[in-house]
Design an enzyme around this catalytic site. Structure first.
Site, PDB file in Angstrom:
ATOM      1  CB  CYS A 139      -0.823   0.110   0.991  1.00 32.39           C
ATOM      2  SG  CYS A 139       0.163  -0.102   2.734  1.00 32.39           S
ATOM      3  NE  ARG A 198      -4.394   0.183   6.465  1.00 35.38           N
ATOM      4  CZ  ARG A 198      -3.628   0.905   7.005  1.00 35.38           C
ATOM      5  NH1 ARG A 198      -4.823   2.322   7.293  1.00 35.38           N
ATOM      6  NH2 ARG A 198      -3.073   1.365   7.883  1.00 35.38           N
TER       7      ARG A 198
END
Length: 445
Positions: free
Chosen positions: A81, A172
């Site tokens: 990420c 998230r």
């Protein structure tokens, strides 16, 4: 003998997505079998081996042909990420880590599984926005479009871990899809708990000079919820001058520093300098005297500069989009700001939730234990991600912090997985097969 649901775990880390998926399957009465795991970080592989000693862990997924991966029903991937994170440069698909989504796409295309679960940072949602009013950026749009092109009905949602019975603020994005219906990610169960529910008691506390300095100025109870940094933060901030870490500070000097910290962000000083406003401007002696008139002001300021609570600098003019000190403007006093380079950055409040745990910051997080302060234990760290207490995590603390800062929240994955499985359960009922029950094959159309 029941037919097990087969899945693969890519960019596996310590296996958080797997754990959440297995919990969801067990809850709905399905057996599971992980037929392939890929992870490149050696200390993550060590943890995977501790928990799944009979399984093989494969390495770099970019070097593995799809034909070498056994057939499976579901793909799990918390693909790297950093390329989309606000903590990084946010280059997205221009960063080699961002292109790893295409490895997921490659495997989905060639293996054609029944569904998938993907997890990434919240920054993925808005990354590379073309129009500020757009709901999502071009990066997420690309991902969703390519998944839909493979025939997957794809759902996505942003969740905060603290809403799932985990005492951590961790936001998230979760993406899931199947070939037969859109998984419903709406209305998750809402459960909030405090940090105190996962803390251990009676562990060894720190006896360092800095911790002792904190405890000299504050009781353990007064420290709960406090950050230690020379920035604004009101009553939740402890500054270097509050604990006299750079040298003795009088009560008047503390008042002066606190006042400068507030005043240095006011627009009127920028107007006086003739520069564009910026947060944190240096203030001249004349500026300071207008809000702090003390006959010893000059000596107080010089002393604070000598002790490095203050620094002398020129105001910064904007040049070609960048700020640069301009020696043509009057020299002023400014706070030496930022996180202090000491072992404690924040003392967590047991009656609240932890901030987002980040690998590089975890060693600076402390909790009160009895009359002292200590770091989070690794078991506490695991609980802050919803791992069960029987999860093995035999590793050095620093390496453990690195792994925890990059793992997923197990209960959120479990929720998403349940909603994914619901698609197939409902389809089975529609066909007259009846609801899936334990020890029966997984009912796919």
């Amino acid at each position: 003998m029941a037919e097990a649901i087969k899945f693969i775990d890519l960019f596996a880390g310590i296996g958080g997505m797997r754990k959440g998926f297995e919990i969801a399957c067990k809850k709905q009465g399905y057996d599971t079998k992980c037929v392939f795991t890929s992870e490149i970080k050696p200390h993550a592989v060590k943890i995977l081996t501790q928990n799944y000693p009979t399984e093989r862990i494969d390495g770099d997924i970019t070097q593995i042909l799809s034909s070498e991966i056994p057939d499976f029903d579901f793909l799990l991937a918390g693909f790297p990420c950093q390329a989309f994170s606000s903590a990084g440069r946010r280059l997205g698909f221009h960063d080699t880590r961002g292109t790893l989504f295409f490895e997921v796409e490659r495997i989905l295309k060639e293996k054609n599984p029944r569904g998938f679960i993907l997890e990434n940072v919240e920054g993925l949602v808005n990354h590379d926005k073309e129009n500020p009013k757009d709901k999502i950026g071009r990066t997420l749009h690309t991902i969703l479009t390519r998944l839909e092109a493979l025939g997957y009905k794809t759902s996505w949602k942003v969740f905060n871990a603290k809403d799932f019975g985990v005492p951590q603020e961790r936001v998230r994005v979760y993406i899931t899809g199947t070939k037969i219906a859109y998984p419903n990610l709406e209305n998750p169960p809402f459960s909030i708990i405090n940090l105190s529910s996962v803390l251990e008691k009676g562990l060894p506390t720190s006896d360092s000079d800095f911790v002792n300095l904190l405890l000299k100025h504050y009781t353990p109870g007064e420290l709960c919820g406090k950050a230690v940094k020379d920035k604004r933060g009101g009553n939740d901030n402890i500054h270097s001058w509050d604990i006299e870490v750079k040298g003795k500070v009088s009560k008047e000097q503390k008042k002066l520093l606190n006042q400068i910290l507030k005043e240095r962000r006011k627009k009127k000083w920028a107007d006086d300098y003739g520069i564009d406003w910026m947060d944190g401007m240096p203030l001249t002696f004349e500026h300071i005297r207008t809000f702090f008139d003390n006959e010893n002001l000059s000596q107080m300021l010089d002393d604070l500069v000598q002790k490095k609570y203050l620094k002398m600098e020129y105001p910064k003019k904007r040049v070609n989009g960048r700020r640069k000190q301009d020696p043509a403007l009057p020299l002023g006093y400014n706070i030496v700001t930022g996180k202090m380079s000491f072992e404690v950055n924040k003392i967590l409040d047991p009656d609240s939730q932890s901030p987002t745990l980040v690998a590089m910051d975890m060693k600076g997080l402390f909790v009160v234990d009895g009359k002292g302060l200590r770091n989070l234990s690794l078991r506490e760290g695991l609980r802050l991600f919803g791992y069960p207490d029987d999860f093995k995590f035999d590793i050095a603390k620093e390496l453990g912090y690195d792994l925890l800062g990059n793992t997923v929240v197990v209960p959120v994955i479990s929720f998403v997985a349940e909603r994914l499985l619901d698609v197939f359960g409902k389809k089975a009922i529609f066909k007259g097969i009846g609801p899936p029950i334990r020890n029966t094959p997984f009912c796919f159309p």
